[in-house]
Design an enzyme around this catalytic site. Structure first.
Site, PDB file in Angstrom:
ATOM      1  N   GLY A 279     -22.602  34.568  -1.866  1.00 37.73           N
ATOM      2  CA  GLY A 279     -21.296  34.292  -1.287  1.00 37.73           C
ATOM      3  C   GLY A 279     -20.425  33.292  -2.001  1.00 37.73           C
ATOM      4  N   ARG A 324     -21.116  38.143  -6.925  1.00 36.88           N
ATOM      5  CA  ARG A 324     -19.833  37.875  -7.551  1.00 36.88           C
ATOM      6  C   ARG A 324     -19.880  36.672  -8.507  1.00 36.88           C
ATOM      7  NH1 ARG A 324     -15.193  39.286  -5.009  1.00 36.88           N
ATOM      8  NH2 ARG A 324     -16.353  39.307  -3.055  1.00 36.88           N
ATOM      9  N   TYR A 365      -8.745  45.447  -0.770  1.00 39.09           N
ATOM     10  CA  TYR A 365      -8.769  44.106  -0.167  1.00 39.09           C
ATOM     11  C   TYR A 365      -7.531  43.283  -0.496  1.00 39.09           C
ATOM     12  CZ  TYR A 365     -13.839  45.127  -0.597  1.00 39.09           C
ATOM     13  OH  TYR A 365     -15.080  45.685  -0.582  1.00 39.09           O
ATOM     14  N   CYS A 392      -2.127  58.940  -8.166  1.00 35.66           N
ATOM     15  CA  CYS A 392      -1.117  59.495  -7.276  1.00 35.66           C
ATOM     16  C   CYS A 392      -1.210  58.833  -5.915  1.00 35.66           C
ATOM     17  CB  CYS A 392      -1.295  60.999  -7.151  1.00 35.66           C
ATOM     18  SG  CYS A 392      -1.112  61.783  -8.736  1.00 35.66           S
ATOM     19  N   GLU A 393      -0.795  57.584  -5.879  1.00 34.34           N
ATOM     20  CA  GLU A 393      -0.951  56.762  -4.684  1.00 34.34           C
ATOM     21  C   GLU A 393      -0.012  55.575  -4.896  1.00 34.34           C
ATOM     22  OE1 GLU A 393      -3.866  57.774  -2.746  1.00 34.34           O
ATOM     23  OE2 GLU A 393      -3.065  56.494  -1.165  1.00 34.34           O
ATOM     24  N   TYR A 421     -17.872  44.042  -8.456  1.00 32.06           N
ATOM     25  CA  TYR A 421     -17.276  45.034  -7.559  1.00 32.06           C
ATOM     26  C   TYR A 421     -16.129  45.805  -8.217  1.00 32.06           C
ATOM     27  CZ  TYR A 421     -20.043  42.097  -4.514  1.00 32.06           C
ATOM     28  OH  TYR A 421     -21.080  41.379  -3.980  1.00 32.06           O
TER      29      TYR A 421
HETATM   30  C1  LIG Z   1     -23.019  41.335  -0.984  1.00 33.73           C
HETATM   31  C2  LIG Z   1     -24.252  40.575  -0.703  1.00 33.73           C
HETATM   32  C3  LIG Z   1     -24.618  39.512  -1.514  1.00 33.73           C
HETATM   33  C4  LIG Z   1     -23.776  39.021  -2.666  1.00 33.73           C
HETATM   34  O1  LIG Z   1     -22.571  38.491  -2.226  1.00 33.73           O
HETATM   35  P1  LIG Z   1     -21.600  37.781  -3.287  1.00 33.73           P
HETATM   36  O2  LIG Z   1     -20.473  37.308  -2.453  1.00 33.73           O
HETATM   37  O3  LIG Z   1     -21.208  38.800  -4.273  1.00 33.73           O
HETATM   38  O4  LIG Z   1     -22.370  36.645  -3.892  1.00 33.73           O
HETATM   39  C5  LIG Z   1     -25.804  38.876  -1.242  1.00 33.73           C
HETATM   40  N1  LIG Z   1     -26.589  39.269  -0.217  1.00 33.73           N
HETATM   41  C6  LIG Z   1     -26.270  40.291   0.577  1.00 33.73           C
HETATM   42  C7  LIG Z   1     -27.185  40.685   1.669  1.00 33.73           C
HETATM   43  C8  LIG Z   1     -25.084  40.978   0.377  1.00 33.73           C
HETATM   44  O5  LIG Z   1     -24.766  41.983   1.181  1.00 33.73           O
END
Ligand SMILES: *Cc1c(COP(=O)(O)O)cnc(C)c1O
Length: 468
Positions: A279, A324, A365, A392-393, A421
């Site tokens: 995260g 990420r 997003y 085409c959007e 992603y």
């Molecule tokens: C998507 C996800 C991650 C990675 O999240 P990031 O924000 O890309 O670091 C880790 N664990 C789980 C269970 C996820 O679904």
């Protein structure tokens, strides 16, 4: 490096400039707008991994994902070094491969000692083919099929169990199958009631999420597992969100998880691992201000260490699973510019030869990106234009307001921070073949994903005889 200022970072001084001098300033790759090896060469062109981006386009075609091996490896090492520095117990960093799962990325990350998170049979297969040790693979997902579970178990991966249906399915699978080694090693995913948005977080008793068990069910889950010898509960898992810039939510999560963890002993379960998810955010623009990898690991480690001291329990093996922040900054996407359209007094559209099929994040997003013109790096940014895709959007816009030098058709536009992603969410919308990806390192460029051909596009098509 003056021209990286063309990205619009004049005000932030040195902050976003790539430098290998990470330790001194305590910066980590997730705090940069560009890969660590980014340079401007004597031809005034952008260079990544020692390769001139305009030459890469000539050699490999356009659009092109360009993955910088040095940045990816440096990021892996910073996670590892941070745990070494801040956590006294055992640890294992996992890469959440849904961010970008392919053979080369799995192999690089694994060679740095990381394990890998997978969320499907396809990701599992790819990681195994890349040579990742099955013991370092963790299968996630809120609706794993029996086939996916079987594939994971037979290969010795750990399963992060999401719900009762899955627990019961595993008991059934473990029962009589001679191919399945009992007990099946599982972690339990819980929904901690901590919800994160990029700039705020809320703490609730219950969280409306499709993932994981409610913590109130933990006793029942532990009891169920203790009554089923087919299952071995080796850990607990939670993941609270993505692109998070605050440290407090993960600190709180660590504290909550230790409380769950301390319960396991009552049921005689050998729970050893605490997986706090991923995260950590990255810089997509100069306005983004994520903490460093080191700061994030430090806060998590401290929260867990002090909660363990309070509860007088030994330190768990600590796992985290960044996606990420591990790969986002390591990749850029190069496009060739084509048509332009000026709507008087409103805006100028500048179109690339890709778009929502290779980067669906803006349309999905409203994600914001920065870009530079790779063949004219020192030209002053005098225009504000809208970078449109070729789909085409009407919503196929990569960047609403890009500050760029004056551009012409066949200029090379490079969109930054496309490692996470992008390829993994790419599609063939409008039957565009997916672009190639090259791995660059010290002037060498190797294909890691071939550009799809038209033939690839009809590979799965069938034309019944009566339609011929
Ligand atoms: C998507 C996800 C991650 C990675 O999240 P990031 O924000 O890309 O670091 C880790 N664990 C789980 C269970 C996820 O679904």
């Amino acid at each position: 490096m003056g021209s990286i200022n063309a990205v619009g970072v004049q005000n932030s001084g040195r902050r976003y400039l790539p430098t290998m001098d990470q330790g001194a300033e305590g910066r980590s790759p997730n705090q940069y707008l560009v890969p660590l090896t980014t340079r401007v060469n004597s031809r005034d062109c952008l260079e990544v991994g020692g390769c001139d981006v305009t030459e890469l386009i000539q050699q490999f075609g356009s659009p092109l994902y360009i993955l910088d091996e040095e940045t990816l490896r440096a990021t892996c090492r910073q996670y590892q070094a941070a745990f070494q520095r801040h956590y006294l117990g055992q640890y294992q960093v996992l890469y959440a491969s849904k961010a970008w799962n392919c053979l080369a990325v799995c192999a690089i990350v694994h060679s740095e000692g990381l394990g890998i998170d997978i969320v499907s049979g396809g990701e599992l297969f790819t990681a195994l083919q890349a040579g990742v040790s099955p013991g370092k693979l963790y299968l996630h997902g809120n609706n794993k099929s029996e086939e996916e579970l079987r594939l994971a178990i037979e290969n010795g991966c750990k399963i992060v169990v999401d719900n009762w249906h899955e627990l019961k399915t595993l008991v059934d699978l473990g029962g009589d199958n001679p191919n399945i080694q009992n007990p099946i090693r599982i972690l339990i995913r819980l929904t901690p009631g901590i919800e994160c948005h990029t700039h705020e977080y809320i703490r609730t008793g219950h969280l409306d999420s499709k993932f994981g068990f409610d913590p109130n069910e933990l006793d029942a889950v532990f009891r169920f597992i203790s009554q089923h010898p087919q299952l071995e509960c080796c850990g607990l898992h939670a993941h609270i969100g993505s692109q998070i810039f605050e440290l407090q939510p993960h600190s709180d999560l660590g504290t909550v998880m230790v409380q769950w963890f301390s319960k396991a002993a009552q049921y005689g379960l050998p729970v050893q691992e605490l997986n706090i998810g991923g995260g950590l955010g990255i810089c997509y623009t100069e306005a983004d201000d994520p903490p460093s990898i080191d700061a994030w690991v430090q806060v998590v480690s401290q929260a867990i260490t002090s909660a363990c001291q309070e509860n007088q329990i030994p330190l768990p093996k600590l796992l985290c699973e960044p996606g990420r922040s591990l790969i986002g900054t390591a990749c850029v996407t190069a496009y060739t510019l084509g048509s332009q359209k000026t709507v008087p007094d409103i805006r100028t559209y500048v179109t690339v030869d890709g778009g929502m099929s290779d980067n669906p994040r803006p349309i999905t997003y409203q994600s914001v990106y920065r870009a530079v013109v790779a063949n004219r790096m020192s030209a002053p940014c005098t225009e504000t234009v809208t970078i449109a895709g070729k789909h085409c959007e009407s919503g196929d816009i990569l960047i609403k307001e890009a500050n760029l030098p004056k551009t012409e058709p066949s200029d090379i536009l490079v969109v930054l921070n496309t490692g996470a992603y992008n390829y993994s969410m790419a599609s063939n919308y409008n039957r565009l073949p997916r672009p190639a990806a090259v791995l660059v390192n010290q002037g060498e460029a190797n294909i890691i994903l071939q550009r799809e051909s038209y033939q690839d596009l009809i590979r799965q098509d069938c034309l019944p005889e009566r339609l011929r």
